[in-house]
Every structure is written in C-alpha cells, then in structure tokens.
Design a protein around this motif. Structure first.
Motif, PDB file in Angstrom:
ATOM      1  N   ALA A  52      32.900   0.106   6.891  1.00  0.00           N
ATOM      2  CA  ALA A  52      32.272   0.629   5.649  1.00  0.00           C
ATOM      3  C   ALA A  52      32.489   2.082   5.704  1.00  0.00           C
ATOM      4  N   LEU A 104      24.271   1.327   3.061  1.00  0.00           N
ATOM      5  CA  LEU A 104      24.691  -0.359   3.202  1.00  0.00           C
ATOM      6  C   LEU A 104      23.676  -0.800   4.261  1.00  0.00           C
ATOM      7  N   CYS A 117      31.240  -4.485   9.098  1.00  0.00           N
ATOM      8  CA  CYS A 117      30.752  -3.405   8.160  1.00  0.00           C
ATOM      9  C   CYS A 117      30.386  -2.417   8.821  1.00  0.00           C
ATOM     10  N   VAL A 123      31.530  -1.420  -1.387  1.00  0.00           N
ATOM     11  CA  VAL A 123      31.076   0.044  -0.773  1.00  0.00           C
ATOM     12  C   VAL A 123      31.905   0.942  -1.299  1.00  0.00           C
ATOM     13  N   GLU A 124      33.036   1.083  -1.142  1.00  0.00           N
ATOM     14  CA  GLU A 124      33.946   2.001  -1.441  1.00  0.00           C
ATOM     15  C   GLU A 124      34.230   2.222  -2.895  1.00  0.00           C
ATOM     16  N   ILE A 180      28.796   3.902  -2.751  1.00  0.00           N
ATOM     17  CA  ILE A 180      27.550   3.615  -2.003  1.00  0.00           C
ATOM     18  C   ILE A 180      27.316   4.654  -0.867  1.00  0.00           C
ATOM     19  N   CYS A 226      30.532   4.331   4.655  1.00  0.00           N
ATOM     20  CA  CYS A 226      28.979   4.895   4.639  1.00  0.00           C
ATOM     21  C   CYS A 226      28.052   4.364   5.701  1.00  0.00           C
ATOM     22  N   CYS A 282      32.753  -4.262   1.996  1.00  0.00           N
ATOM     23  CA  CYS A 282      33.398  -2.864   2.391  1.00  0.00           C
ATOM     24  C   CYS A 282      34.059  -2.559   1.166  1.00  0.00           C
ATOM     25  N   VAL A 301      25.336   2.306   7.808  1.00  0.00           N
ATOM     26  CA  VAL A 301      24.928   0.976   7.627  1.00  0.00           C
ATOM     27  C   VAL A 301      23.860   0.744   8.383  1.00  0.00           C
ATOM     28  N   MET A 326      23.127  -0.210  -1.465  1.00  0.00           N
ATOM     29  CA  MET A 326      23.624  -1.711  -1.592  1.00  0.00           C
ATOM     30  C   MET A 326      22.776  -2.499  -0.533  1.00  0.00           C
TER      31      MET A 326
END
Length: 161
Positions: A149, A123, A145, A115-116, A120, A151, A112, A153, A13
């Motif tokens: 996040a 990011l 983020c 993403v969840e 994802i 994931c 965020c 980043v 993303m």
C-alpha cells in the motif's frame, strides 16, 4: 498525519470483509481513533473477490450462459453492499459519517489499488490470524497491504479470548 495543508482533509480507509475480525477492527477503529478522525474523510471499503467460474464452464460443457455469470456477479455486489450498509450504520451509531466503496478483484490488490486511486493517507484493516500453513496457501491480505500500500497501514488484531 499532517493537518496544516489548508482545507484538505485526511483520507482514511477501513477495509472490511464479512469476518468477525473485520467487525472487531471497525469497532476498534471507531472507539480508539474517533478523536483523530473528526476532520477526516472516512471510506469503508470491501472487495468482491473474482469468481472462479471454471466449475460453471465445466458444468455447462463449455458454454457458460452470460446471464448466469451476470447474475452471480450481481449477487456478489448485493452482498458487498449489504455488508457496507451495515458498516455504515455502525459508524453512524458512533457519530462518524462515512463513504462506502466496493471493487471487484483480489482483495489485497483491490485494497492497494483503491488506496492509490483515492490518495488514502491511512489504511486500517484487520488480521484473520491464520496459521503459517494457511498463510502459505491463502496468502495474507494484511501482510500484502503492509508491504504494497502507498500509505501507512494499521493492522488491528483481535485479542485471543
């Protein structure tokens, strides 16, 4: 990112806004990571910040017309979709097919949450390179983020010219 998971594609993303640094981030992503994303689902995301409608409430003596609020929100959505369509065109010129998505909310939280929700795996977002005072008052979307996040980043910083 793992590729040995059968037919499951990686999900990447790129979060954008209407800033120059965001445009740079998208171009950088397409130039530098194009080979890495050929087997990925790429989603271009933008958040529509919540409107502070307090001034409307005050200017209408406490009775904000619902159609006025709806009109403001609809205009914000149109602007977000125009931004996403431009980004989609840029991606198409680079030979990258993308999905577009927008949500309403505080950008850092909306990113965020997306993403969840979308699972994802990477990011990508830009940095506005605000000074310490602006960061203290406005906060930093990229910093938020990086820490929240679910994931990895990648923060892309536009070089100083």
């Amino acid at each position: 990112m793992e590729q040995g998971r059968g037919s499951e594609k990686k999900k990447v993303m790129v979060a954008i806004d209407d800033s120059e640094s965001s445009h740079y981030t998208l171009e950088w992503f397409l130039d530098k990571l194009r080979g890495s994303i050929t087997d990925s689902d790429v989603i271009i995301f933008t958040a529509q910040p919540n409107s502070d409608l307090g001034y409307l409430h005050a200017s209408t003596y406490g009775t904000t017309p619902a159609d006025l609020v709806a009109s403001i929100q609809e205009n914000k959505k149109k602007i977000a979709l125009i931004l996403l369509d431009k980004a989609k065109d840029i991606c198409a010129r680079h030979g990258v097919d993308v999905e577009i998505m927008t949500e309403i909310g505080d950008p850092k939280e909306a990113i965020c949450e997306a993403v969840e929700k979308l699972s994802i795996q990477l990011l990508v977002l830009g940095s506005h390179d605000r000074g310490p005072v602006q960061r203290a008052f406005l906060g930093s979307v990229s910093n938020y983020c990086v820490h929240n996040a679910k994931c990895p980043v990648l923060v892309v910083k536009k070089p100083a010219v």
